[in-house]
Motif scaffolding. Structure first.
Motif, PDB file in Angstrom:
ATOM      1  N   ASP A 100       0.824  -1.205   0.000  1.00 30.06           N
ATOM      2  CA  ASP A 100       0.000   0.000   0.000  1.00 30.06           C
ATOM      3  C   ASP A 100       0.857   1.254   0.000  1.00 30.06           C
ATOM      4  N   ILE A 101       0.187   2.389  -0.180  1.00 26.78           N
ATOM      5  CA  ILE A 101       0.832   3.692  -0.171  1.00 26.78           C
ATOM      6  C   ILE A 101       0.122   4.575   0.843  1.00 26.78           C
ATOM      7  N   GLN A 102       0.905   5.247   1.689  1.00 23.44           N
ATOM      8  CA  GLN A 102       0.365   6.275   2.560  1.00 23.44           C
ATOM      9  C   GLN A 102       0.633   7.637   1.931  1.00 23.44           C
ATOM     10  N   LEU A 103      -0.409   8.408   1.750  1.00 26.29           N
ATOM     11  CA  LEU A 103      -0.315   9.736   1.158  1.00 26.29           C
ATOM     12  C   LEU A 103      -0.593  10.765   2.237  1.00 26.29           C
ATOM     13  N   VAL A 104       0.299  11.729   2.381  1.00 24.81           N
ATOM     14  CA  VAL A 104       0.154  12.760   3.407  1.00 24.81           C
ATOM     15  C   VAL A 104      -0.071  14.103   2.725  1.00 24.81           C
ATOM     16  N   PHE A 105      -1.191  14.739   3.041  1.00 24.40           N
ATOM     17  CA  PHE A 105      -1.603  15.978   2.375  1.00 24.40           C
ATOM     18  C   PHE A 105      -1.735  17.130   3.360  1.00 24.40           C
ATOM     19  N   THR A 106      -1.468  18.337   2.858  1.00 18.01           N
ATOM     20  CA  THR A 106      -1.912  19.556   3.518  1.00 18.01           C
ATOM     21  C   THR A 106      -3.072  20.108   2.690  1.00 18.01           C
ATOM     22  N   ALA A 107      -3.733  21.135   3.220  1.00 18.25           N
ATOM     23  CA  ALA A 107      -4.909  21.676   2.549  1.00 18.25           C
ATOM     24  C   ALA A 107      -4.736  23.165   2.256  1.00 18.25           C
ATOM     25  N   ASN A 108      -5.648  23.684   1.432  1.00 15.95           N
ATOM     26  CA  ASN A 108      -5.729  25.119   1.088  1.00 15.95           C
ATOM     27  C   ASN A 108      -4.419  25.699   0.546  1.00 15.95           C
ATOM     28  N   PRO A 109      -3.978  25.337  -0.628  1.00 13.74           N
ATOM     29  CA  PRO A 109      -4.578  24.343  -1.523  1.00 13.74           C
ATOM     30  C   PRO A 109      -4.155  22.926  -1.159  1.00 13.74           C
ATOM     31  N   VAL A 110      -4.861  21.956  -1.714  1.00 14.68           N
ATOM     32  CA  VAL A 110      -4.511  20.557  -1.471  1.00 14.68           C
ATOM     33  C   VAL A 110      -3.147  20.269  -2.081  1.00 14.68           C
ATOM     34  N   GLU A 111      -2.243  19.731  -1.275  1.00  9.47           N
ATOM     35  CA  GLU A 111      -0.899  19.403  -1.751  1.00  9.47           C
ATOM     36  C   GLU A 111      -0.406  18.119  -1.098  1.00  9.47           C
TER      37      GLU A 111
END
Length: 202
Positions: free
Chosen positions: A147-158
């Motif tokens: 599997d892959i873990q994806l870590v995002f921030t928001a405003n804008p989505v990155e």
């Protein structure tokens, strides 16, 4: 498929200029839209291997189905995907690259033409600490591929971090530097046969 491909293959993270942080959890449709709108990207990376060692290089992405990792010395390896195949070029080998179906790697999940994280059994976990959202994604029909873990921030989505876990539990993390999106990238960068000819294997 040889299990060693997943830790060697890489997990990669993407970041873009202008960090946006928001105390909110991103929805799966928001993340799916972000990935589907991401057509090309390129930048530098630092890879944290399972044994704690570091590798650096350049990454190129052209969705759907194409990615290229160029490793700096002393490793000088090349990992590239195109035409439904993933190839690992070892500069010490004189027998050509190891090749595998892209569909048998976790990368295939997010390199597809249409990513829909709301599909049944694709997302196995989604959490937020108020500033980042972490989503764990797998191929619902082939969870044995890892599997892959994806870590995002928001405003804008990155997307900031990408961790691949293989079927043995080994993890590899890659963080990218100065990633730019939207610039044209030639298809030749992902042509495995052309790379083999360039290296004298065909």
């Amino acid at each position: 498929m040889k299990t060693r491909i997943i830790p060697f293959l890489v997990a990669f993270a993407m970041s873009v200029h202008g960090v946006g942080v928001s105390a909110q959890q991103l929805s799966l449709p928001q993340i799916s839209d972000y990935l589907n709108q991401l057509q090309t990207a390129q930048g530098g990376f630092t890879q944290v291997n399972g044994d704690g060692t570091l590798s650096t290089g350049q990454i190129y992405i052209k969705r759907p189905g194409r990615i290229r990792f160029e490793y700096n010395p002393p490793q000088e390896s090349l990992v590239m995907a195109g035409g439904g195949q993933l190839a690992i070029f070892d500069p010490r080998s004189n027998t050509g690259p190891d090749r595998y179906p892209l569909s048998q790697t976790p990368l295939n999940v997010i390199l597809q033409r249409n990513v829909d994280l709301t599909a049944a059994r694709m997302v196995t976990g989604s959490v937020s600490d108020g500033t980042i959202t972490t989503v764990t994604v797998q191929d619902p029909d082939n969870p044995q591929y890892g599997d892959i873990q994806l870590v995002f921030t928001a405003n804008p989505v990155e997307l900031r971090q990408w961790i691949i876990t293989d079927d043995l539990g080994n993890q590899t993390t890659m963080v990218l530097n100065d990633l730019t999106t939207g610039a044209p990238i030639g298809d030749i960068m992902f042509n495995i046969a052309a790379e083999m000819r360039r290296r004298g294997f065909e």
